[in-house]
Write an enzyme that holds these catalytic residues in place. Sequence first.
Site, mmCIF file in Angstrom:
data_model
loop_
_atom_site.group_PDB
_atom_site.id
_atom_site.type_symbol
_atom_site.label_atom_id
_atom_site.label_comp_id
_atom_site.label_asym_id
_atom_site.label_seq_id
_atom_site.Cartn_x
_atom_site.Cartn_y
_atom_site.Cartn_z
ATOM 1 N N HIS A 75 1.002 -1.274 -0.030
ATOM 2 C CA HIS A 75 0.117 -0.032 0.008
ATOM 3 C C HIS A 75 0.819 1.433 -0.145
ATOM 4 O O HIS A 75 1.664 1.521 0.749
ATOM 5 C CB HIS A 75 -0.925 0.105 1.187
ATOM 6 N N TYR A 202 -9.953 5.506 6.767
ATOM 7 C CA TYR A 202 -10.272 5.998 7.812
ATOM 8 C C TYR A 202 -11.281 6.860 7.928
ATOM 9 O O TYR A 202 -11.191 7.839 7.359
ATOM 10 C CB TYR A 202 -9.117 6.230 8.785
ATOM 11 N N PRO A 292 -5.554 0.568 18.184
ATOM 12 C CA PRO A 292 -5.205 -0.147 16.688
ATOM 13 C C PRO A 292 -5.280 0.900 15.622
ATOM 14 O O PRO A 292 -5.011 0.765 14.640
ATOM 15 C CB PRO A 292 -6.268 -1.151 16.605
ATOM 16 N N LYS A 296 -0.122 0.002 15.127
ATOM 17 C CA LYS A 296 1.475 -0.012 15.639
ATOM 18 C C LYS A 296 1.570 -1.340 16.667
ATOM 19 O O LYS A 296 2.664 -1.478 16.939
ATOM 20 C CB LYS A 296 1.571 0.957 16.350
ATOM 21 N N TYR A 384 3.346 6.395 9.995
ATOM 22 C CA TYR A 384 2.482 5.407 9.605
ATOM 23 C C TYR A 384 3.466 4.206 8.973
ATOM 24 O O TYR A 384 3.287 3.347 9.300
ATOM 25 C CB TYR A 384 1.481 6.203 8.471
#
Length: 389
Positions: A75, A202, A292, A296, A384
């Site tokens: 991704h 998200y 979550p 991580k 990220y």
Amino acid sequence: METSRTQVAIVGGGVAGLMLSQLLHVEGIDCVILERQTRAYTEARIRAGVLEYGTVELLRRVGVNGRMDRNGLRHEGFALMDDGEAFRIDLHQLAGQDVMVYGQTEITIDLMDACVERGVPIVFEAADVELHDIEGAPWVGYTKDGKAYRIDCDFIAGCDGFHGVSRRTMPDAVAHCIEKVYPFGWLGILADVPPMDHELIYSNHERGFALASQRSATRSRYYIQCEASEKIEDWSDDRIWDELAVRLGDDGRMARGPSIEKSIAPLRSFVCEKMQHGRLFLAGDAAHIVPPTGAKGLNLAASDVAYLADGLIGFYGRGDEAGLAGYTARALDRIWKAERFSWSMTQLTHRFPGMSAFDRKMQKADLNYIRGSEAAQTAIAENYIGLPL
């Protein structure tokens, strides 16, 4: 009592313990893993799926990357959505790296297969595990099939999770624990349907957070924010899909299907800042939990055991104890940065109970600033993909 000896006794056969075993094995360091569940149970646990580039490189370092490289999904970005309006964080362009979507279940299977192939012993269904003499000559006691066993060792790695025996054995560990419990949980559904998008979404919606995720090109993982008191029995598949459609603004891309797994997980931030005592070292969920939202948890476990393996390799290879002595400081530096990022992503994407109009305006201002700022997006992208190991 039957007695044996190894160099490192690893308590816990999840990703942290399995990864540590392979990092040690390739350096010729003997270890034994004790796992209280069966292999089938351990491999079936549904967990995270977004791997930082550093975690990917660790799997390659130990030669457990074949299926991941074939089946994992690379991704290059993800979307942030607020009340139906979305913008993309371009990880590859902003931070120069990607993440890999490959389920933790698959990693567990790969690492267990490697243990079997390489002769790293795993004791499944090890009951009544106790850690002894951690300040001197440590040993681990356990029972299996009603028989008592003892493993003498140089070091113990406590990779047995939040509820395991390792942290409870650590003197005064409670005094070093810091925790924040969030007033909601995540309800997750796993289904064999194509993902609604090739990247994660998200979503911050007035009804609460939602996440569109995936495990493969044909298997989807979705989450919705729910009250911590909710019961999974009250959520039919249809109710979950209907709620996801509202929060994600489904435009016909979301395929529906019967659930493979459904669960509700509480959210907490937790750190035990005492990660070593004598010859006992904590790693993974035994030492810390993250929400979550920042993806991580598994990745922090991987960095913990990478640092611990470095210390053990230095000890056995060069007689150098500096790496072991500095393990906690090195691990905590990365842990707290990951905790901060996970907390900030949770603050940014969830609707909190009792949220005032001012609180919501601040949340929207943050999202609008990020949308228009390459610097802000770069900071998110760097965190990220994972800070350097």
